[in-house]
Scaffold this motif. Sequence first.
Motif, PDB file in Angstrom:
ATOM      1  N   GLU A 125      10.879 -48.100 111.713  1.00  0.00           N
ATOM      2  CA  GLU A 125       9.612 -47.644 110.989  1.00  0.00           C
ATOM      3  C   GLU A 125       8.631 -47.570 111.413  1.00  0.00           C
ATOM      4  OE1 GLU A 125       7.850 -50.262 107.233  1.00  0.00           O
ATOM      5  OE2 GLU A 125       9.999 -51.368 107.972  1.00  0.00           O
ATOM      6  N   TYR A 126       7.932 -46.406 110.761  1.00  0.00           N
ATOM      7  CA  TYR A 126       5.663 -46.498 111.341  1.00  0.00           C
ATOM      8  C   TYR A 126       5.180 -47.180 110.697  1.00  0.00           C
ATOM      9  CZ  TYR A 126       1.436 -44.979 112.573  1.00  0.00           C
ATOM     10  OH  TYR A 126       0.484 -44.066 112.753  1.00  0.00           O
ATOM     11  N   VAL A 127       4.525 -47.881 111.811  1.00  0.00           N
ATOM     12  CA  VAL A 127       3.547 -48.981 110.531  1.00  0.00           C
ATOM     13  C   VAL A 127       1.680 -48.884 110.990  1.00  0.00           C
ATOM     14  CG1 VAL A 127       3.173 -51.403 109.759  1.00  0.00           C
ATOM     15  CG2 VAL A 127       5.453 -50.769 110.085  1.00  0.00           C
ATOM     16  N   GLU A 128       0.941 -48.550 109.977  1.00  0.00           N
ATOM     17  CA  GLU A 128      -0.612 -47.759 110.355  1.00  0.00           C
ATOM     18  C   GLU A 128      -1.039 -49.535 109.883  1.00  0.00           C
ATOM     19  OE1 GLU A 128      -3.313 -44.664 110.023  1.00  0.00           O
ATOM     20  OE2 GLU A 128      -1.531 -44.720 108.651  1.00  0.00           O
ATOM     21  N   GLY A 129      -1.522 -50.016 111.149  1.00  0.00           N
ATOM     22  CA  GLY A 129      -2.116 -51.014 111.274  1.00  0.00           C
ATOM     23  C   GLY A 129      -2.085 -52.014 112.851  1.00  0.00           C
ATOM     24  N   GLY A 130      -3.158 -52.711 112.610  1.00  0.00           N
ATOM     25  CA  GLY A 130      -3.364 -53.700 113.675  1.00  0.00           C
ATOM     26  C   GLY A 130      -2.602 -55.172 113.862  1.00  0.00           C
ATOM     27  N   THR A 131      -2.760 -55.751 114.751  1.00  0.00           N
ATOM     28  CA  THR A 131      -1.768 -56.787 115.855  1.00  0.00           C
ATOM     29  C   THR A 131      -2.566 -57.985 115.344  1.00  0.00           C
ATOM     30  OG1 THR A 131      -2.482 -56.800 117.363  1.00  0.00           O
ATOM     31  CG2 THR A 131      -0.317 -55.250 116.417  1.00  0.00           C
ATOM     32  N   ILE A 132      -2.031 -59.553 115.113  1.00  0.00           N
ATOM     33  CA  ILE A 132      -2.952 -60.904 115.386  1.00  0.00           C
ATOM     34  C   ILE A 132      -3.823 -60.656 116.329  1.00  0.00           C
ATOM     35  CG2 ILE A 132      -3.188 -62.947 115.705  1.00  0.00           C
ATOM     36  CD1 ILE A 132      -0.505 -62.460 113.393  1.00  0.00           C
ATOM     37  N   LYS A 133      -3.643 -60.135 117.902  1.00  0.00           N
ATOM     38  CA  LYS A 133      -4.011 -60.532 118.820  1.00  0.00           C
ATOM     39  C   LYS A 133      -4.966 -59.190 118.783  1.00  0.00           C
ATOM     40  CE  LYS A 133      -3.020 -58.923 123.626  1.00  0.00           C
ATOM     41  NZ  LYS A 133      -3.970 -58.240 123.703  1.00  0.00           N
ATOM     42  N   ASP A 134      -4.770 -57.878 118.069  1.00  0.00           N
ATOM     43  CA  ASP A 134      -6.150 -56.975 118.074  1.00  0.00           C
ATOM     44  C   ASP A 134      -7.166 -58.139 117.750  1.00  0.00           C
ATOM     45  OD1 ASP A 134      -5.042 -54.846 118.970  1.00  0.00           O
ATOM     46  OD2 ASP A 134      -4.237 -54.434 117.150  1.00  0.00           O
ATOM     47  N   THR A 135      -7.091 -58.959 116.369  1.00  0.00           N
ATOM     48  CA  THR A 135      -8.104 -59.620 115.584  1.00  0.00           C
ATOM     49  C   THR A 135      -8.692 -60.421 116.631  1.00  0.00           C
ATOM     50  OG1 THR A 135      -6.615 -59.503 113.808  1.00  0.00           O
ATOM     51  CG2 THR A 135      -9.219 -61.084 113.795  1.00  0.00           C
ATOM     52  N   LEU A 136      -7.859 -61.539 117.588  1.00  0.00           N
ATOM     53  CA  LEU A 136      -8.385 -62.268 118.016  1.00  0.00           C
ATOM     54  C   LEU A 136      -9.327 -61.821 119.287  1.00  0.00           C
ATOM     55  CD1 LEU A 136      -5.152 -64.303 118.043  1.00  0.00           C
ATOM     56  CD2 LEU A 136      -6.829 -64.769 117.144  1.00  0.00           C
ATOM     57  N   ASP A 137      -8.707 -60.358 119.795  1.00  0.00           N
ATOM     58  CA  ASP A 137      -9.319 -59.418 121.052  1.00  0.00           C
ATOM     59  C   ASP A 137     -10.849 -59.505 120.743  1.00  0.00           C
ATOM     60  OD1 ASP A 137      -6.915 -60.399 122.594  1.00  0.00           O
ATOM     61  OD2 ASP A 137      -6.715 -57.905 121.795  1.00  0.00           O
ATOM     62  N   LYS A 138     -10.738 -59.819 119.298  1.00  0.00           N
ATOM     63  CA  LYS A 138     -12.681 -59.556 119.105  1.00  0.00           C
ATOM     64  C   LYS A 138     -13.365 -60.959 118.700  1.00  0.00           C
ATOM     65  CE  LYS A 138     -11.277 -55.437 115.798  1.00  0.00           C
ATOM     66  NZ  LYS A 138     -10.952 -54.871 114.568  1.00  0.00           N
ATOM     67  N   LYS A 139     -12.697 -61.996 118.964  1.00  0.00           N
ATOM     68  CA  LYS A 139     -12.988 -63.410 118.530  1.00  0.00           C
ATOM     69  C   LYS A 139     -13.141 -63.542 117.334  1.00  0.00           C
ATOM     70  CE  LYS A 139     -14.075 -63.203 123.069  1.00  0.00           C
ATOM     71  NZ  LYS A 139     -12.735 -63.615 123.837  1.00  0.00           N
ATOM     72  N   ASP A 140     -12.498 -63.207 116.521  1.00  0.00           N
ATOM     73  CA  ASP A 140     -12.519 -63.522 115.235  1.00  0.00           C
ATOM     74  C   ASP A 140     -11.433 -64.250 115.157  1.00  0.00           C
ATOM     75  OD1 ASP A 140     -14.492 -61.443 114.845  1.00  0.00           O
ATOM     76  OD2 ASP A 140     -12.866 -60.076 114.427  1.00  0.00           O
ATOM     77  N   VAL A 141     -11.442 -65.808 114.445  1.00  0.00           N
ATOM     78  CA  VAL A 141     -10.657 -66.743 113.399  1.00  0.00           C
ATOM     79  C   VAL A 141     -10.589 -66.658 112.812  1.00  0.00           C
ATOM     80  CG1 VAL A 141     -10.585 -69.147 113.973  1.00  0.00           C
ATOM     81  CG2 VAL A 141     -12.139 -68.355 115.970  1.00  0.00           C
TER      82      VAL A 141
END
Length: 429
Positions: free
Chosen positions: A171-187
Amino acid sequence: MATKTESNPPAKDSKGLSSLNELNLEKSILRRGLATPNEIEACKAHKAKLAAKDECKGLLDIMVEAKVLTKSQSVRLLKEIGETAKKFEIPGYQVLERLGKGSMGVVLKARQTSVDRIVAVKILLDALAQNKEFIKRFDREAKIAAKLSHNNVVNAIDAGEVNGHHFFVMEYVEGGTIKDTLDKKDVFEEKAALTIVLAVAEALKHAHQRGLIHRDIKPENVILTKDGGVKLADLGLARLTADEKWAMSEAGMAIGTPYYISPEQVRGQVDVDIRADIYSLGATLYHMVTGRVPYDGEAAAEVMRKHVDKNTFIVPPDHINTKLSSGLGVVVETMMAKNRENRYRNPDDLILDLKCLLQDESPMLAGQKPDDLATLAEGDVDGFTNRGASEAQLIEIAGYVNGRQHMILALAAILALSVITNVVMITTR
């Protein structure tokens, strides 16, 4: 020469190269020594500037114009890339672009032509396809993925082999991962993190019911879809818990990702179960709400040693991020107990506490001793009424143990009916 831009298909240069083939082009140029990495990057940067001005020009054209390549070299490269592209053709699928590369395979975005839907195709790396053991492992991943069908799991669609390339379609899933958010320094905010982790716990429950453990729960394996959904991905390390032969073949091997690996995985134990996934999910939750991993170190071995060392403890997440509730801290500590007997026994237990936190209530099971958890499982709720449990929590507990209680009552009723029948038969003689 600029070409007409298209909204859906991947960008193509004047020779018809897709973005996937441009990646193959780069490899060919470097392998042949026709250009340096810096020259390629400079041409790619120029290509990006042109794209920003709505001028679509292929990398190969740009490199010829910049005199990095000659015209004759470009012709030979086009021929080579065209022959390579044929090897990636999979009957029934139109390859669109490359999405990424993992330790075992390349993931492509493709269109399943029969039903006109976008899918993701994972292809085993050529270097690994020469080894029967890697082929076996890759095929096993596809078969394990096919055992799962859940809204919070990236579902498998197809698998096979063509022109020496082993693949399986997902299945193709469009979106980012939790890691992508954490890499932006977002909590992550507490409620948002709990909602995501609850969805992953539901996925683990589904896997647990089918006798599977994931063994690599981590931020980069949890996809956050654009419509607000949560998908657990990458079953490359997943294993059937009942497969003793498989387990013994990996005895003594530390399988997992150092920052999130459970102590029993570090030790290479053969009896790893769902509690290892719960530990890794706890480490992931810790990272989500604090912005840092539970244990850090200069080398992977140092990090893994801290997971195992009974004298090394995590700093409670609510001590790092004071906006967090103490209840979340207790839940994370229970998930990440070094002794797995002190963790949640299964995803159901964890789900119960996560729902409590989402309802702004104290967790019911976190922090309890193993014997207390066993008592609760047997249905002794009275002992918990003096610990501050609300009426809603007690209802939840009742539902948790009702299944077992009903079975016991049914057996008791059958036994009682049998006794009464015998007594009646005796008295009527």
